[in-house]
Design a protein around this motif. Structure first.
Motif, short mmCIF file in Angstrom:
data_model
loop_
_atom_site.label_atom_id
_atom_site.label_comp_id
_atom_site.label_asym_id
_atom_site.label_seq_id
_atom_site.Cartn_x
_atom_site.Cartn_y
_atom_site.Cartn_z
N PHE A 60 0.84 -1.19 0.00
CA PHE A 60 0.00 0.00 0.00
C PHE A 60 0.88 1.24 0.00
N ASP A 61 0.32 2.32 -0.51
CA ASP A 61 0.97 3.63 -0.49
C ASP A 61 -0.09 4.66 -0.13
N CYS A 62 0.13 5.42 0.93
CA CYS A 62 -0.86 6.39 1.41
C CYS A 62 -0.96 7.62 0.54
N GLY A 63 0.02 7.86 -0.32
CA GLY A 63 0.02 9.09 -1.11
C GLY A 63 0.11 10.27 -0.17
N GLU A 65 -2.46 11.29 1.69
CA GLU A 65 -3.48 11.13 2.75
C GLU A 65 -2.83 10.78 4.09
N ARG A 66 -3.43 11.25 5.17
CA ARG A 66 -2.96 10.93 6.52
C ARG A 66 -4.17 10.58 7.37
N GLY A 67 -4.04 9.56 8.22
CA GLY A 67 -5.12 9.16 9.12
C GLY A 67 -5.08 7.67 9.39
N LEU A 68 -6.04 7.19 10.19
CA LEU A 68 -6.19 5.77 10.49
C LEU A 68 -6.40 5.02 9.19
N ALA A 69 -5.70 3.89 9.02
CA ALA A 69 -5.78 3.16 7.75
C ALA A 69 -5.95 1.67 8.00
N TYR A 70 -6.69 1.02 7.11
CA TYR A 70 -6.84 -0.43 7.15
C TYR A 70 -7.18 -0.94 5.75
N ILE A 71 -7.09 -2.25 5.59
CA ILE A 71 -7.35 -2.91 4.31
C ILE A 71 -8.58 -3.79 4.47
N GLU A 72 -9.53 -3.70 3.55
CA GLU A 72 -10.67 -4.62 3.47
C GLU A 72 -10.40 -5.57 2.30
N VAL A 73 -10.60 -6.86 2.51
CA VAL A 73 -10.31 -7.84 1.46
C VAL A 73 -11.50 -8.78 1.27
N HIS A 74 -11.94 -8.89 0.03
CA HIS A 74 -12.95 -9.87 -0.37
C HIS A 74 -12.25 -10.88 -1.26
N LEU A 75 -12.45 -12.15 -0.98
CA LEU A 75 -11.81 -13.21 -1.76
C LEU A 75 -12.90 -14.09 -2.35
N ASP A 76 -12.80 -14.38 -3.62
CA ASP A 76 -13.79 -15.17 -4.35
C ASP A 76 -13.06 -16.28 -5.10
N GLN A 77 -13.48 -17.51 -4.86
CA GLN A 77 -12.85 -18.63 -5.55
C GLN A 77 -13.92 -19.52 -6.17
N ARG A 78 -13.62 -20.01 -7.33
CA ARG A 78 -14.53 -20.89 -8.09
C ARG A 78 -15.87 -20.22 -8.36
N ARG A 79 -15.78 -18.98 -8.87
CA ARG A 79 -16.96 -18.23 -9.30
C ARG A 79 -18.04 -18.13 -8.23
N GLY A 80 -17.63 -17.77 -7.06
CA GLY A 80 -18.59 -17.54 -5.98
C GLY A 80 -18.91 -18.76 -5.14
N ALA A 81 -18.36 -19.93 -5.47
CA ALA A 81 -18.62 -21.11 -4.67
C ALA A 81 -18.05 -20.97 -3.27
N VAL A 89 -4.73 -5.09 9.02
CA VAL A 89 -4.52 -3.93 9.90
C VAL A 89 -3.15 -3.35 9.57
N ILE A 90 -3.12 -2.07 9.25
CA ILE A 90 -1.85 -1.42 8.94
C ILE A 90 -1.58 -0.22 9.84
N GLY A 91 -2.51 0.14 10.71
CA GLY A 91 -2.29 1.24 11.65
C GLY A 91 -2.72 2.57 11.12
N ALA A 92 -1.75 3.43 10.84
CA ALA A 92 -2.08 4.79 10.40
C ALA A 92 -1.11 5.24 9.32
N ALA A 99 4.01 4.21 3.36
CA ALA A 99 3.86 3.03 2.51
C ALA A 99 4.33 1.80 3.27
N GLY A 100 3.95 0.64 2.78
CA GLY A 100 4.39 -0.60 3.42
C GLY A 100 3.68 -1.80 2.84
N THR A 101 3.72 -2.89 3.58
CA THR A 101 3.08 -4.14 3.16
C THR A 101 1.89 -4.44 4.07
N TRP A 102 0.98 -5.28 3.58
CA TRP A 102 -0.18 -5.70 4.37
C TRP A 102 -0.38 -7.19 4.19
N THR A 103 -1.03 -7.81 5.16
CA THR A 103 -1.39 -9.22 5.14
C THR A 103 -2.80 -9.36 5.69
#
Length: 147
Positions: A60-63, A65-81, A89-92, A99-103
């Protein structure tokens, strides 16, 4: 006046009128637009069939922007099955951390994530009002427990 000079004169007058409208002095520099936030997803993730979860990572790269930050992830496998939703969680985003990495580990809503292709929708949210999203294919590999 020569006819060739009229277009040049007209262009010069237009430029001066534009500068005056914008409140700029001739030759003044215009500030570059602020950098936009961005998010990416790694090509490979892991599927843990026993835990009914998958883990994906990215950057991620904040550009500007400044503030509390987090990542939302939706994962879809086998066409919605098999689908799931999770957070990274990346903090702020601060002046020291832009910038940094997320998991994110995503539990399956029903069924099990398995090794193979999947689609990730990842959103970088920077409070109070910044949202950046990407949709990317990912290949889930088997999760191997390390001793």
């Amino acid at each position: 006046m020569h006819p060739v000079r009229q277009p040049v004169l007209a262009a010069g007058l237009t430029a001066l009128a534009t500068a005056a409208t914008l409140g700029l002095a001739p030759g003044a520099a215009v500030a570059a637009p602020a950098a936009s936030p961005s998010i990416s997803v790694n090509w490979f993730g892991t599927a843990d069939r026993q835990a009914h979860t998958a883990t994906v990572r990215g950057r991620f790269d904040c550009g500007a922007e400044r503030g509390l930050a987090y990542i939302e992830v939706h994962l879809d496998q086998r066409r919605g099955a098999v689908t799931g939703f999770g957070f990274g969680v990346i903090g702020a985003c601060t002046d020291e951390r832009t910038a940094g990495t997320w998991t994110a580990t995503i539990p399956a809503d029903q069924g099990r994530f398995r090794p193979g292709p999947a689609t990730v929708i990842a959103r970088l949210v920077i409070e109070p009002n910044s949202l950046t999203e990407t949709t990317e294919p990912v290949r889930l590999r088997p999760h191997c427990a390390r001793p």
